[in-house]
Design a protein around this motif. Structure first.
Motif, short mmCIF file in Angstrom:
data_model
loop_
_atom_site.label_atom_id
_atom_site.label_comp_id
_atom_site.label_asym_id
_atom_site.label_seq_id
_atom_site.Cartn_x
_atom_site.Cartn_y
_atom_site.Cartn_z
N PHE A 70 -18.53 -6.63 17.85
CA PHE A 70 -18.83 -4.36 17.11
C PHE A 70 -17.80 -5.12 15.76
N LEU A 85 -18.63 4.17 25.57
CA LEU A 85 -19.61 4.67 24.55
C LEU A 85 -20.59 3.80 25.05
N LEU A 86 -20.71 2.51 25.38
CA LEU A 86 -21.68 1.42 26.25
C LEU A 86 -22.54 2.29 26.44
N GLN A 89 -24.53 5.42 25.64
CA GLN A 89 -25.77 4.99 24.94
C GLN A 89 -26.78 3.73 25.42
N ALA A 126 -29.15 -3.92 21.96
CA ALA A 126 -28.01 -3.10 21.72
C ALA A 126 -27.42 -3.99 19.86
N HIS A 129 -29.17 -1.26 18.51
CA HIS A 129 -29.33 0.26 18.67
C HIS A 129 -27.19 0.66 17.88
N PHE A 130 -26.33 -0.23 17.33
CA PHE A 130 -25.27 0.06 17.11
C PHE A 130 -24.66 -0.48 15.97
N ASP A 131 -25.87 -1.00 15.16
CA ASP A 131 -25.67 -1.57 13.75
C ASP A 131 -26.07 -0.76 12.76
N PHE A 133 -24.20 2.18 13.51
CA PHE A 133 -24.04 3.67 14.07
C PHE A 133 -22.69 4.39 13.63
N TRP A 136 -18.99 8.59 16.78
CA TRP A 136 -18.10 7.99 17.14
C TRP A 136 -17.55 9.90 18.04
N CYS A 144 -20.29 1.37 11.81
CA CYS A 144 -20.53 -0.31 12.67
C CYS A 144 -20.98 -1.10 12.12
N VAL A 146 -22.88 -4.94 13.13
CA VAL A 146 -22.57 -6.20 14.56
C VAL A 146 -22.84 -7.59 14.25
#
Length: 207
Positions: A70, A85-86, A89, A126, A129-131, A133, A136, A144, A146
């Motif tokens: 990340f 966070l993980l 989510q 993941a 989901h997080f690319d 994101f 915060w 974010c 990835v």
């Protein structure tokens, strides 16, 4: 003797000729081509400008790859922040390694993290989901990104990389160290195979 010949008279200038002596007017044959924008001039995506997040794009799992990086994390983002966070989510119990590298001079985050997921499918989920994101827990404009961790892939490679690392030295605060987990619970990191040295920055500070 004075000549009675008059100078030849000039005929009135035509509108076309008058226009030729006026200020020039340039007419371009089409739209003016735009110079390419410099990176600093690029317009931010709409989801960044208006605080919205685009729909996640599905990522096809890559065979055997489970460790992701990340990037562009908030300045205050530490390992325990990553774990919260993980879990919040929907990834509790879906990863077995978490680490946020720090600067050993001030023990602050370097802005990226490494996570190993329990399967390529969870790693792909993941990533989707997080690319991009932005939600915060602290105020931040960071978006974010990835990527695959190309240096170490899988839990065995990560343990081999960090069990003898200076970051595991007793002088380093626990929150700055990588952790292992099993079904969402923290487990002990394997002991080092050789004596650990404190990071160089710490050794210079103690001199």
């Amino acid at each position: 003797h004075v000549s009675s010949t008059r100078p030849p008279s000039r005929s009135p200038a035509s509108p076309r000729m008058a226009a030729a002596h006026s200020s020039p007017v340039f007419v371009l044959p089409g739209p003016v081509p735009q110079a390419p924008r410099a990176p600093s001039e690029e317009v931010a995506p709409a989801h960044v400008m208006f605080g919205e997040r685009p729909a996640p794009r599905p990522v096809v799992p890559e065979a055997g790859r489970t460790t992701v990086m990340f990037r562009n994390l908030p300045a205050e983002f530490m390992r325990d922040t990553l774990v919260r966070l993980l879990d919040s989510q929907g990834f509790a119990g879906k990863y077995d390694f978490a680490y946020v590298p720090v600067c050993f001079v001030n023990l602050k985050s370097l802005g990226h993290a490494f996570v190993n997921f329990v399967s390529p499918e969870e790693a792909g989920r993941a990533w989707s989901h997080f690319d991009g994101f932005v939600d915060w827990e602290m105020p931040s404009d960071s978006v974010c990104g990835v990527a695959w961790n190309l240096k170490q892939q899988g839990i065995d490679a990560l343990v081999g990389r960090y069990r003898d690392s200076p970051v595991m030295h007793e002088m380093i605060p626990d929150v700055c160290k990588p952790i292992l987990l099993a079904e969402g619970r923290r487990t002990a990191f394997p002991p080092p195979l050789k004596p650990l040295k404190a990071p160089k920055a710490v050794r210079r500070f103690l001199k």
